[in-house]
Design an enzyme around this catalytic site. Structure first.
Site, PDB file in Angstrom:
ATOM      1  N   ASN A   1       9.011   9.860  -5.142  1.00  0.00           N
ATOM      2  CA  ASN A   1       9.829   8.645  -4.606  1.00  0.00           C
ATOM      3  C   ASN A   1      10.795   8.659  -5.549  1.00  0.00           C
ATOM      4  O   ASN A   1      10.877   8.255  -6.688  1.00  0.00           O
ATOM      5  CB  ASN A   1       9.074   7.681  -3.249  1.00  0.00           C
ATOM      6  CG  ASN A   1       7.748   7.415  -4.668  1.00  0.00           C
ATOM      7  OD1 ASN A   1       7.183   7.784  -5.527  1.00  0.00           O
ATOM      8  ND2 ASN A   1       7.594   6.377  -3.706  1.00  0.00           N
TER       9      ASN A   1
ATOM     10  N   GLU B   1       7.720  14.095  -0.189  1.00  0.00           N
ATOM     11  CA  GLU B   1       7.813  14.718   0.320  1.00  0.00           C
ATOM     12  C   GLU B   1       9.755  15.059   0.462  1.00  0.00           C
ATOM     13  O   GLU B   1       9.333  16.657   0.535  1.00  0.00           O
ATOM     14  CB  GLU B   1       6.928  14.797   1.826  1.00  0.00           C
ATOM     15  CG  GLU B   1       5.480  14.399   1.337  1.00  0.00           C
ATOM     16  CD  GLU B   1       5.749  12.949   2.010  1.00  0.00           C
ATOM     17  OE1 GLU B   1       5.847  12.206   0.745  1.00  0.00           O
ATOM     18  OE2 GLU B   1       4.352  12.302   2.006  1.00  0.00           O
TER      19      GLU B   1
HETATM   20  N1  THU Z   1       5.927   6.951   0.190  1.00  0.00           N
HETATM   21  C1  THU Z   1       6.078   8.916  -0.404  1.00  0.00           C
HETATM   22  O1  THU Z   1       6.890   9.004  -1.285  1.00  0.00           O
HETATM   23  N2  THU Z   1       6.038   9.715   1.330  1.00  0.00           N
HETATM   24  C2  THU Z   1       4.561   9.410   1.648  1.00  0.00           C
HETATM   25  O2  THU Z   1       3.286   9.812   1.355  1.00  0.00           O
HETATM   26  C3  THU Z   1       4.045   7.730   1.899  1.00  0.00           C
HETATM   27  C4  THU Z   1       5.303   6.385   1.539  1.00  0.00           C
HETATM   28  C5  THU Z   1       6.810   6.354  -0.389  1.00  0.00           C
HETATM   29  C6  THU Z   1       8.308   5.569   0.438  1.00  0.00           C
HETATM   30  C7  THU Z   1       8.641   4.708  -0.857  1.00  0.00           C
HETATM   31  O3  THU Z   1       8.939   4.769  -2.121  1.00  0.00           O
HETATM   32  C8  THU Z   1       7.066   4.239  -1.247  1.00  0.00           C
HETATM   33  O4  THU Z   1       6.382   4.901  -1.082  1.00  0.00           O
HETATM   34  C9  THU Z   1       6.050   2.512  -0.252  1.00  0.00           C
HETATM   35  O5  THU Z   1       6.885   3.477   1.213  1.00  0.00           O
END
Ligand code: THU
Length: 131
Positions: A41, A54
């Site tokens: 992320n 993802e």
């Molecule tokens: N996040 C992801 O990268 N993937 C997931 O499956 C759930 C949430 C991230 C988005 C954001 O940067 C952080 O987790 C909190 O929501």
């Protein structure tokens, strides 16, 4: 089966840019032709501009010219295996058949196996526009 994906997702998670949520997520996917791609992320001070792990892995796959998901692994430091957000479920459904396995995991080692169809039943797809 997903040991190498787990390892890759764990390593890329270390690169997550998540200064706002402090929630670091790693994703690894394998394509049907056997290539592996990873993503983490990437948050932004303008919060809606942040992207999920993802989404990063899918973008890397598409940039490399691949399109078909075979297996997906997502890991985070959570009590329960991390659940992909709604938008990522739709993104996964764009490139993977319903029976494509998705493993959701915690850094402690708890894993929950699901599929793209289970994550997004009744998904909107290109078929609806064919008429
Ligand atoms: N996040 C992801 O990268 N993937 C997931 O499956 C759930 C949430 C991230 C988005 C954001 O940067 C952080 O987790 C909190 O929501």
């Amino acid at each position: 089966m997903a040991t190498d994906l787990r390892q890759a997702a764990t390593i890329v998670r270390e690169n997550a840019h998540a200064p706002y949520s402090k929630f670091h997520v790693g994703a690894a996917l394998r394509t049907r032709d056997g290539q592996m791609f990873v993503g983490c992320n990437v948050e932004n001070a303008a919060y809606p501009e942040g992207t999920c792990a993802e989404a990063g892995a899918i973008a890397a796959m598409v940039a490399a010219g691949a399109r078909e998901l075979a297996e997906v692994y997502v890991i985070a430091d959570s009590d329960m295996p991390v659940a992909p957000c709604g938008g990522c479920r739709q993104k996964l459904a764009e490139f993977g058949a319903g029976d494509v396995p998705v493993t959701m995991a915690t850094v402690e080692g708890t894993e929950q196996l699901t599929t793209i169809a289970e994550l997004l039943p009744g998904a909107f797809d290109a078929g609806f526009m064919e008429r």
